[in-house]
Design an enzyme around this catalytic site. Structure first.
Site, PDB file in Angstrom:
ATOM      1  N   ASN A  65      49.845  39.308  36.451  1.00  0.00           N
ATOM      2  CA  ASN A  65      49.861  40.723  36.774  1.00  0.00           C
ATOM      3  C   ASN A  65      49.774  40.969  38.274  1.00  0.00           C
ATOM      4  O   ASN A  65      50.315  41.954  38.785  1.00  0.00           O
ATOM      5  CB  ASN A  65      48.705  41.434  36.066  1.00  0.00           C
ATOM      6  CG  ASN A  65      48.851  41.432  34.565  1.00  0.00           C
ATOM      7  OD1 ASN A  65      49.892  41.044  34.022  1.00  0.00           O
ATOM      8  ND2 ASN A  65      47.811  41.857  33.862  1.00  0.00           N
ATOM      9  N   GLU A 100      55.750  39.835  32.670  1.00  0.00           N
ATOM     10  CA  GLU A 100      55.374  40.770  31.598  1.00  0.00           C
ATOM     11  C   GLU A 100      55.832  42.197  31.880  1.00  0.00           C
ATOM     12  O   GLU A 100      55.073  43.159  31.700  1.00  0.00           O
ATOM     13  CB  GLU A 100      53.856  40.723  31.376  1.00  0.00           C
ATOM     14  CG  GLU A 100      53.380  39.392  30.835  1.00  0.00           C
ATOM     15  CD  GLU A 100      51.886  39.361  30.521  1.00  0.00           C
ATOM     16  OE1 GLU A 100      51.188  40.352  30.829  1.00  0.00           O
ATOM     17  OE2 GLU A 100      51.421  38.345  29.963  1.00  0.00           O
ATOM     18  N   GLU A 116      52.696  31.336  29.524  1.00  0.00           N
ATOM     19  CA  GLU A 116      51.275  31.682  29.400  1.00  0.00           C
ATOM     20  C   GLU A 116      50.870  31.443  27.953  1.00  0.00           C
ATOM     21  O   GLU A 116      51.420  32.059  27.035  1.00  0.00           O
ATOM     22  CB  GLU A 116      50.998  33.144  29.782  1.00  0.00           C
ATOM     23  CG  GLU A 116      51.141  33.438  31.268  1.00  0.00           C
ATOM     24  CD  GLU A 116      50.653  34.821  31.649  1.00  0.00           C
ATOM     25  OE1 GLU A 116      49.714  35.337  30.991  1.00  0.00           O
ATOM     26  OE2 GLU A 116      51.209  35.397  32.602  1.00  0.00           O
TER      27      GLU A 116
END
Length: 496
Positions: free
Chosen positions: A71, A172, A290
């Protein structure tokens, strides 16, 4: 409870890519600062990197380390992390609500990776970043000399190009939590243009486009289909992510491998649909970049701090067993999963844990990862298995005992990884190796214990660790052994 596994040399799944044993370091919590980097620590080298951590990473034989996010990536300007350290800006990292000093950037991380015996999978910002920014960092890292960015790298102390060959194009981006989240169409268009510029800068590189952040996403797998329709001809891998945690039902948790296996199968099917739709001859591979046990339900917001203690899960024996099941799922899809990154590597949901100014130790999940990294290289076999089933609340009927088998023909060895998920019953297991002429069992370990909640710590670093088990002579082709309840097992054979 009885189980059988029969291996036939010609029944193969695919060759294991060394990058299946990769990991991930993000500028998050203490992964970097007081994780890999702690100037003044008794074991810090001249650049401030902790040697005890480097030694453990070497022990794991990590293929790639994905960097710098995560992130964090979607709000990160890579230019903040280069040049003289005293001139680097201190920024707010809005992804994790922390303060980033930028004392470590791509140049320092390249130095660390070389010391740790690993390579880097870089990542470019598809949130606040632009396709031009993506091309610029590839030029900075990989172009030899004679341009503004390559000459700046040389000025910053790295004459030799970094030659980073793998690049994640965002992180993501299907997630509303992502900085500058995009829908699938907008991300697909942006990623396509970024990849074009990146590969026009260095045609050697391989790129990974964002697939679904989880199989629980409402847009899964439609997101993956749309993104691939925009990028299939320019991308090399589709990224998928999945985490598991124990929500109070041990049987469901130990069966996490089943959900992971189904996730991989659906992602493969989506890739193959787009292959057919686009009339492509190329096969799209997966980067499961991940995966881990992560207790997301325990996350807490903290005030602005530099390198706070966040996401520091302390793993139990039970966590390690569930982790082993996930590792088996990855190995059994080695034909299509070519990259897999254990998230993360140090302190943050990690196999390696450090204390500032003190020591480091191996968490429980360290051991099954090390097992597959050391002994899971070669060709994955497709075994014939007869396993008892158990009923789970989340997944219904699942195998109680799961296996993966790898034949390393060059070394003349076979390695079998087995997880008995039954907490009460042993599994009497028959192993048949008749197609390999003559074999000999050379190694066997088990990771188990009466208390599945036990954890390692600095004070008790060996509370959870595998132990050697007496070998079975067999009859050169057939072996019978007992898999203890709730156990992770490694059994290796020499092909004579």
């Amino acid at each position: 409870m009885k189980a059988t596994i029969t291996l036939v040399k010609e029944f193969t799944n695919g060759k294991v890519d060394d990058n299946l044993f990769s990991s991930f370091i993000e500028h998050l919590g203490r992964a970097v600062y007081t994780g890999i980097y702690e100037p003044g620590h008794p074991q810090a080298d001249g650049q401030g990197f902790r040697q005890d951590v480097i030694d453990m990473v070497k022990d794991l034989k990590v293929g790639l380390v994905r960097y710098p996010g995560g992130n964090f990536l979607s709000g990160y300007n890579w230019k903040d992390g280069i040049g003289p350290r005293d001139k680097r800006p201190v920024r707010l990292d809005r992804a994790w609500h922390t303060i980033e000093t930028n004392q470590i950037g791509i140049d320092e991380f390249v130095d660390w990776a070389a010391k740790a015996g690993t390579n880097i999978m870089g990542a470019v910002n598809m949130g606040t970043g632009t396709p031009q920014d993506a091309a610029d960092i590839v030029e900075y890292c990989n172009y030899p000399e004679g341009t503004a960015w390559s000459d700046l790298r040389i000025k910053n102390g790295h004459k030799k190009p970094h030659d980073i060959m793998y690049w994640c194009v965002g992180n993501e981006m299907d997630g509303p939590w992502q900085i500058c989240h995009l829908d699938a169409v907008d991300y697909g268009k942006k990623a396509r243009e970024a990849i074009k510029l990146m590969k026009w800068t260095d045609e050697r590189i391989k790129t990974v486009v964002c697939g679904s952040a989880s199989s629980s996403m409402p847009t899964y797998p439609e997101w993956d289909r749309i993104v691939l329709e925009h990028t299939y001809d320019v991308a090399d891998y589709l990224s998928i992510h999945r985490y598991f945690e124990n929500r109070g039902n041990d049987d469901d948790f130990l069966a996490s491998f089943y959900d992971m296996d189904q996730f991989i199968k659906t992602s493969i099917a989506t890739c193959d649909y787009v292959k057919a739709l686009t009339r492509s001859k190329k096969t799209m591979y997966l980067s499961f970049d991940e995966w881990n046990v992560w207790y997301q339900s325990k996350m807490q917001a903290l005030p602005w701090q530099n390198a706070p203690r966040i996401l520091e899960d302390h793993y139990s024996l039970l966590d390690a067993l569930a982790f082993g099941g996930m590792a088996i799922a990855l190995l059994n899809h080695a034909d299509r999963v070519r990259i897999a990154c254990l998230a993360q590597l140090v302190n943050v949901i990690a196999p390696i844990f450090t204390e500032p100014g003190k020591g480091a130790y191996q968490q429980a999940i360290y051991f099954p990862f090390r097992d597959i990294s050391l002994y899971g290289r070669g060709t994955v076999l497709t075994p014939v298995i007869n396993s008892p089933v158990k009923i789970t609340a989340a997944y219904g009927e699942v195998p109680a005992v799961v296996f993966a088998a790898v034949h390393n023909e060059e070394a003349g060895e076979i390695s079998i990884f087995a997880l008995n998920t039954n907490k009460e019953e042993s599994a009497e297991t028959e192993i048949s190796l008749f197609s390999f002429k003559e074999t000999k069992m050379i190694y066997r370990t088990v990771l188990t214990g009466k208390d599945l909640s036990v954890k390692n710590s600095l004070e008790t670093p060996h509370a959870v660790c595998p132990v050697e088990v007496p070998l079975s002579n067999g009859d050169k082709n057939s072996y019978t052994l007992t898999l203890q309840p709730a156990s992770w097992n490694v059994i290796r054979f020499k092909v004579c």
